[in-house]
Design a protein around this motif. Structure first.
Motif, PDB file in Angstrom:
ATOM      1  N   THR A 138       0.860  -1.188   0.000  1.00  0.00           N
ATOM      2  CA  THR A 138       0.000   0.000   0.000  1.00  0.00           C
ATOM      3  C   THR A 138       0.892   1.233   0.000  1.00  0.00           C
ATOM      4  N   VAL A 139       0.512   2.174  -0.856  1.00  0.00           N
ATOM      5  CA  VAL A 139       1.252   3.435  -0.968  1.00  0.00           C
ATOM      6  C   VAL A 139       0.239   4.518  -0.631  1.00  0.00           C
ATOM      7  N   GLY A 140       0.287   5.024   0.589  1.00  0.00           N
ATOM      8  CA  GLY A 140      -0.787   5.911   1.041  1.00  0.00           C
ATOM      9  C   GLY A 140      -2.083   5.130   0.984  1.00  0.00           C
ATOM     10  N   LYS A 141      -3.051   5.658   0.219  1.00  0.00           N
ATOM     11  CA  LYS A 141      -4.334   4.955   0.115  1.00  0.00           C
ATOM     12  C   LYS A 141      -4.415   4.072  -1.128  1.00  0.00           C
ATOM     13  N   VAL A 142      -3.336   4.011  -1.897  1.00  0.00           N
ATOM     14  CA  VAL A 142      -3.351   3.236  -3.138  1.00  0.00           C
ATOM     15  C   VAL A 142      -2.956   1.789  -2.855  1.00  0.00           C
ATOM     16  N   HIS A 143      -3.745   0.848  -3.344  1.00  0.00           N
ATOM     17  CA  HIS A 143      -3.427  -0.573  -3.179  1.00  0.00           C
ATOM     18  C   HIS A 143      -2.740  -1.048  -4.447  1.00  0.00           C
ATOM     19  N   LEU A 144      -1.469  -1.420  -4.305  1.00  0.00           N
ATOM     20  CA  LEU A 144      -0.659  -1.737  -5.476  1.00  0.00           C
ATOM     21  C   LEU A 144      -0.309  -3.229  -5.479  1.00  0.00           C
ATOM     22  N   PHE A 145      -0.548  -3.863  -6.604  1.00  0.00           N
ATOM     23  CA  PHE A 145      -0.249  -5.292  -6.744  1.00  0.00           C
ATOM     24  C   PHE A 145       0.688  -5.480  -7.922  1.00  0.00           C
ATOM     25  N   ALA A 146       1.716  -6.304  -7.735  1.00  0.00           N
ATOM     26  CA  ALA A 146       2.582  -6.679  -8.852  1.00  0.00           C
ATOM     27  C   ALA A 146       2.424  -8.187  -9.063  1.00  0.00           C
ATOM     28  N   LEU A 147       2.067  -8.563 -10.291  1.00  0.00           N
ATOM     29  CA  LEU A 147       1.803  -9.966 -10.606  1.00  0.00           C
ATOM     30  C   LEU A 147       2.722 -10.418 -11.744  1.00  0.00           C
ATOM     31  N   PRO A 148       2.995 -11.699 -11.856  1.00  0.00           N
ATOM     32  CA  PRO A 148       3.856 -12.187 -12.954  1.00  0.00           C
ATOM     33  C   PRO A 148       3.201 -11.932 -14.316  1.00  0.00           C
ATOM     34  N   GLY A 149       4.013 -11.962 -15.369  1.00  0.00           N
ATOM     35  CA  GLY A 149       3.480 -11.754 -16.712  1.00  0.00           C
ATOM     36  C   GLY A 149       2.826 -12.997 -17.302  1.00  0.00           C
ATOM     37  N   VAL A 150       3.267 -14.167 -16.890  1.00  0.00           N
ATOM     38  CA  VAL A 150       2.707 -15.413 -17.439  1.00  0.00           C
ATOM     39  C   VAL A 150       1.200 -15.433 -17.125  1.00  0.00           C
ATOM     40  N   PRO A 151       0.365 -15.448 -18.178  1.00  0.00           N
ATOM     41  CA  PRO A 151      -1.063 -15.260 -17.951  1.00  0.00           C
ATOM     42  C   PRO A 151      -1.680 -16.210 -16.915  1.00  0.00           C
ATOM     43  N   SER A 152      -1.319 -17.490 -16.942  1.00  0.00           N
ATOM     44  CA  SER A 152      -1.949 -18.430 -15.997  1.00  0.00           C
ATOM     45  C   SER A 152      -1.577 -18.085 -14.557  1.00  0.00           C
ATOM     46  N   GLU A 153      -0.340 -17.632 -14.334  1.00  0.00           N
ATOM     47  CA  GLU A 153       0.095 -17.269 -12.980  1.00  0.00           C
ATOM     48  C   GLU A 153      -0.581 -15.979 -12.531  1.00  0.00           C
ATOM     49  N   MET A 154      -0.626 -15.006 -13.448  1.00  0.00           N
ATOM     50  CA  MET A 154      -1.255 -13.713 -13.140  1.00  0.00           C
ATOM     51  C   MET A 154      -2.715 -13.929 -12.748  1.00  0.00           C
ATOM     52  N   ARG A 155      -3.414 -14.762 -13.529  1.00  0.00           N
ATOM     53  CA  ARG A 155      -4.842 -14.991 -13.261  1.00  0.00           C
ATOM     54  C   ARG A 155      -5.057 -15.696 -11.934  1.00  0.00           C
ATOM     55  N   ALA A 156      -4.226 -16.690 -11.660  1.00  0.00           N
ATOM     56  CA  ALA A 156      -4.403 -17.466 -10.430  1.00  0.00           C
ATOM     57  C   ALA A 156      -4.193 -16.588  -9.197  1.00  0.00           C
ATOM     58  N   ILE A 157      -3.158 -15.757  -9.210  1.00  0.00           N
ATOM     59  CA  ILE A 157      -2.907 -14.893  -8.044  1.00  0.00           C
ATOM     60  C   ILE A 157      -4.014 -13.845  -7.921  1.00  0.00           C
ATOM     61  N   PHE A 158      -4.472 -13.344  -9.059  1.00  0.00           N
ATOM     62  CA  PHE A 158      -5.552 -12.359  -9.007  1.00  0.00           C
ATOM     63  C   PHE A 158      -6.785 -12.974  -8.345  1.00  0.00           C
ATOM     64  N   LYS A 159      -7.162 -14.157  -8.806  1.00  0.00           N
ATOM     65  CA  LYS A 159      -8.391 -14.786  -8.285  1.00  0.00           C
ATOM     66  C   LYS A 159      -8.232 -15.227  -6.836  1.00  0.00           C
ATOM     67  N   ASN A 160      -7.061 -15.783  -6.504  1.00  0.00           N
ATOM     68  CA  ASN A 160      -6.882 -16.346  -5.155  1.00  0.00           C
ATOM     69  C   ASN A 160      -6.593 -15.290  -4.099  1.00  0.00           C
ATOM     70  N   SER A 161      -5.904 -14.238  -4.467  1.00  0.00           N
ATOM     71  CA  SER A 161      -5.465 -13.275  -3.445  1.00  0.00           C
ATOM     72  C   SER A 161      -5.959 -11.852  -3.674  1.00  0.00           C
ATOM     73  N   VAL A 162      -5.839 -11.371  -4.919  1.00  0.00           N
ATOM     74  CA  VAL A 162      -6.106  -9.940  -5.147  1.00  0.00           C
ATOM     75  C   VAL A 162      -7.575  -9.608  -4.887  1.00  0.00           C
ATOM     76  N   VAL A 163      -8.477 -10.455  -5.379  1.00  0.00           N
ATOM     77  CA  VAL A 163      -9.910 -10.145  -5.239  1.00  0.00           C
ATOM     78  C   VAL A 163     -10.294  -9.990  -3.769  1.00  0.00           C
ATOM     79  N   SER A 164      -9.824 -10.913  -2.909  1.00  0.00           N
ATOM     80  CA  SER A 164     -10.239 -10.817  -1.504  1.00  0.00           C
ATOM     81  C   SER A 164      -9.562  -9.644  -0.802  1.00  0.00           C
ATOM     82  N   LEU A 165      -8.306  -9.357  -1.148  1.00  0.00           N
ATOM     83  CA  LEU A 165      -7.643  -8.198  -0.537  1.00  0.00           C
ATOM     84  C   LEU A 165      -8.332  -6.899  -0.962  1.00  0.00           C
ATOM     85  N   LEU A 166      -8.705  -6.808  -2.240  1.00  0.00           N
ATOM     86  CA  LEU A 166      -9.424  -5.613  -2.704  1.00  0.00           C
ATOM     87  C   LEU A 166     -10.762  -5.502  -1.987  1.00  0.00           C
TER      88      LEU A 166
END
Ligand code: ATP
Ligand code: MG
Length: 254
Positions: A138-166
């Motif tokens: 988190t940068v101030g009030k901004v929630h920043l996520f860095a995910l891998p470029g490989v599409p299957s990895e990016m999607r899996a982390i987004f679905k498993n972690s990013v959605v619930s954190l957001l």
């Protein structure tokens, strides 16, 4: 409703080798979570480019920033260095990231150790499809996520972690959509029909996408969306269907 920006990192995207499907996928996901994706920016694998892009993005203070690409083990993966440089943070071995990397691989080597170096204050996100953990900061009030470029990895982390954190941090919402296929009405004649629909249903957004001519008849897809009112989307669709017919067009979809 929240605002989001997407930063794509990778030389391969800017030499025409790889299509930026991550941008398309992330835009769809964020929109369906009730986000408004304001911008998508693509830069090369260079620390200065990544850092400059972040300065622009963070200056606009979106609620969420999703970065994809450049987390891998090789020297040309520089996203975390770009983030650290921009924020004036050190890259340090992160205990949790190291555990996550070790879970995936038998033994450590310099490349693997590199993936466990995160900007101070980050949280490592489990990557169920690959080695490089995702990163949440988190940068101030901004929630920043860095995910891998490989599409299957990016999607899996987004679905498993990013959605619930957001979901914990931001007011997520909805996205309702419907479409209508019209034939026989040119876009110039469709424009006033769309204006009428948007005036009648202020919570609904209507966009026309011309598909070209078919047997001398212009074909147009109408895309009807709302982040607030599901019923209005269906009502707007009915209204558009009636107006297209009355103007001599054929509604080709049900
Ligand atoms: P790796 O561990 O494989 O190095 P990484 O996080 O460093 O992962 P990149 O090096 O940026 O990711 O990209 C890895 C692969 O993912 C590349 O082969 C590339 O084609 C693909 N890729 C990267 N970015 C995108 C994107 N925006 N859309 C689609 N595919 C992408
Ligand atoms: Mg890479």
């Amino acid at each position: 409703v929240f605002t989001a920006e997407i930063l794509s990192v990778g030389d391969e995207l800017l030499i025409g080798k790889t299509t930026n499907t991550n941008l398309t996928w992330l835009s769809g996901q964020l929109t369906h979570l009730g986000g408004i994706v304001r911008r998508g920016l693509t830069v090369r694998d260079e620390i200065s480019e990544i850092s400059e892009a972040l300065t622009l993005i963070l200056g606009r203070k979106p609620d969420a920033v999703i970065i994809s690409g450049g987390l891998g083990p090789t020297f040309d993966d520089k996203t975390l260095q770009g983030i650290a440089h921009n924020l004036g943070l050190c890259l340090r071995v992160d205990r949790r990231a190291l555990d996550l990397v070790k879970e995936r691989v038998g033994e450590l080597n310099p490349g693997r150790l590199k993936m466990a170096h995160l900007p101070e204050g980050s949280r490592a996100l489990r990557n169920p499809k690959g080695t490089a953990p995702g990163v949440y900061l988190t940068v101030g009030k901004v929630h920043l996520f860095a995910l891998p470029g490989v599409p299957s990895e990016m999607r899996a982390i987004f679905k498993n972690s990013v959605v619930s954190l957001l979901g914990k941090e931001l007011p997520l919402g909805f996205f309702y959509e419907a479409s209508l296929l019209s034939s026989g009405i040119p876009e110039s004649k469709m424009a006033p029909i769309i204006s009428e629909g948007m005036a009648q249903f202020p919570e609904v957004y209507i966009k026309s996408h011309p598909l070209g001519m078919e047997k001398g008849r212009p074909k147009i897809i109408l895309h009807i969306t709302s982040q607030t009112n599901e019923v209005a989307v269906q009502e707007a669709r009915e209204m558009l269907r009636a107006r297209v017919k009355r103007s001599g067009g054929i509604v080709a979809s049900p």
